[in-house]
Design an enzyme around this catalytic site. Structure first.
Site, short mmCIF file in Angstrom:
data_model
loop_
_atom_site.label_atom_id
_atom_site.label_comp_id
_atom_site.label_asym_id
_atom_site.label_seq_id
_atom_site.Cartn_x
_atom_site.Cartn_y
_atom_site.Cartn_z
N GLU A 1 -10.94 -9.48 2.71
CA GLU A 1 -9.70 -9.11 3.39
C GLU A 1 -10.04 -8.96 4.86
OE1 GLU A 1 -7.05 -6.42 1.54
OE2 GLU A 1 -6.26 -5.68 3.44
N HIS B 1 0.91 6.23 1.75
CA HIS B 1 1.68 7.18 2.56
C HIS B 1 2.86 7.81 1.82
CE1 HIS B 1 -1.06 6.77 5.71
NE2 HIS B 1 -0.89 5.46 5.77
N GLU C 1 -8.69 0.51 -3.26
CA GLU C 1 -9.62 0.48 -2.13
C GLU C 1 -10.57 1.66 -2.24
OE1 GLU C 1 -7.46 0.66 1.48
OE2 GLU C 1 -6.42 -1.20 1.12
N ASN D 1 0.85 -1.20 0.00
CA ASN D 1 0.00 0.00 0.00
C ASN D 1 0.89 1.25 0.00
OD1 ASN D 1 -1.44 2.27 1.07
ND2 ASN D 1 -3.08 0.90 1.69
N ARG E 1 -9.59 7.84 -1.09
CA ARG E 1 -10.53 8.21 -0.03
C ARG E 1 -11.45 9.32 -0.51
NH1 ARG E 1 -8.86 6.23 5.32
NH2 ARG E 1 -10.71 7.34 6.03
N HIS F 1 -3.89 -4.59 7.65
CA HIS F 1 -4.02 -3.48 8.59
C HIS F 1 -3.13 -3.65 9.82
CE1 HIS F 1 -5.87 0.33 9.45
NE2 HIS F 1 -5.54 0.06 10.69
N GLY F 2 -2.24 -2.70 9.96
CA GLY F 2 -1.39 -2.65 11.15
C GLY F 2 -0.30 -3.71 11.18
N HIS G 1 -5.68 3.67 -1.84
CA HIS G 1 -7.02 3.94 -1.31
C HIS G 1 -7.43 5.34 -1.75
CE1 HIS G 1 -9.73 3.98 2.57
NE2 HIS G 1 -10.40 4.29 1.48
N ARG H 1 -7.29 12.48 0.99
CA ARG H 1 -6.21 12.98 1.87
C ARG H 1 -4.82 12.49 1.45
NH1 ARG H 1 -7.54 9.61 7.34
NH2 ARG H 1 -9.56 10.59 7.05
N ARG I 1 4.04 18.67 1.25
CA ARG I 1 4.70 19.82 0.62
C ARG I 1 3.90 20.37 -0.57
NH1 ARG I 1 10.24 20.97 1.53
NH2 ARG I 1 10.38 20.89 3.78
N THR J 1 -8.52 3.26 8.47
CA THR J 1 -9.69 2.37 8.49
C THR J 1 -9.73 1.57 9.80
OG1 THR J 1 -9.25 2.17 6.14
CG2 THR J 1 -10.99 0.79 7.01
#
Ligand code: PXP
Length: 239
Positions: free
Chosen positions: A151, A10, A70, A7, A45, A192-193, A43, A49, A18, A101
């Protein structure tokens, strides 16, 4: 063979901090595949974001990159996704105030809507997945919804493992859900995580065929890559 989806949301988070072009998620998508990832997850969103529409369109158009997009159940986003036509879709819940999420979809409440969305994606020949909590009830509902994959949200077990708490109950929930999904011919993914330790533990569940990992990979890459970048700068300023 188990697959790894990376993923790259980020990368876009850092770029957006920036408002410029670096680091570019489009470039990242090609790079992570060259480096051994099996697919790329992004994702889109509702609040955009991190990944934006242009990123999603360009990344989904990459020929040699399998893209898992996603999205929430929002009508506009679904329409957009059908136009962009990624290889895979994963439907996730979205809550405006969440940092990330926080859990799986409420399948019972959204059964009718999900049924119609899944039909559209299946008609477009897009592999469809539902992001769910590890529960037998949700696996049965997933079967009724005729999804290709589920998932399993691994946020809860990840938090338990990271904080040194007992995670046996949650692990059993994931094991049992994965086994039932497999019996129903639904492909099982997890995400996730996840970090090295949590992935090692979950990797023992043979039914899990794909891991989708983001935050830890990007965070850890900073430490693995930092020394090379510092060396490059030292070379520049010493010349
Ligand atoms: N899988 C799904 C469906 C997600 O929504 C996310 C991001 O929340 C991930 C995997 C990756 O999670 P993380 O960034 O914590 O590795």
């Amino acid at each position: 063979m188990k697959r790894l989806g990376v993923n790259i949301d980020h990368i876009a988070t850092i770029r957006n901090a920036r408002g410029e072009k670096h680091p570019d998620p489009y470039y990242a998508a090609t790079q992570v595949i060259n480096m051994g990832a099996d697919s790329v997850t992004i994702h889109l969103r509702e609040d955009r974001r991190h990944i934006n529409d242009l990123d999603a369109k360009n990344i989904c158009n990459l020929k040699k990159v399998l893209v898992n997009l996603e999205i929430s159940m929002n009508d506009k986003i679904v329409k957009n996704a059908l136009k962009i036509k990624p290889d895979y879709i994963c439907i996730v819940p979205e809550n405006r105030k969440e940092v990330t999420t926080e859990g799986g979809l409420n399948l019972e409440k959204n059964q009718k809507k999900l049924n119609s969305i899944i039909k559209k994606f299946k008609k477009a020949k897009i592999r469809t997945s539902l992001f769910i909590n590890p529960s037998i009830k949700d696996i049965k509902l997933s079967k009724m919804l005729d999804t290709d994959c589920v998932e399993i949200h691994t946020g809860k077990i990840s938090n338990l493992i990271k904080s040194g708490k007992n995670y046996t109950h949650e692990l059993n929930r994931i094991k049992n859900s994965s086994a039932l999904a497999n019996m129903f011919d639904i492909e099982v993914h997890a995400g996730h995580g996840l970090d090295y330790k949590t992935t090692k533990i979950l990797n023992k569940i043979k039914e899990i065929q794909e891991f989708n990992i983001g935050h830890f990979i990007i965070g850890e890459a900073v430490f693995i890559g930092l020394s090379k970048v510092i060396k490059n700068f030292k070379k520049i300023i010493r010349n």
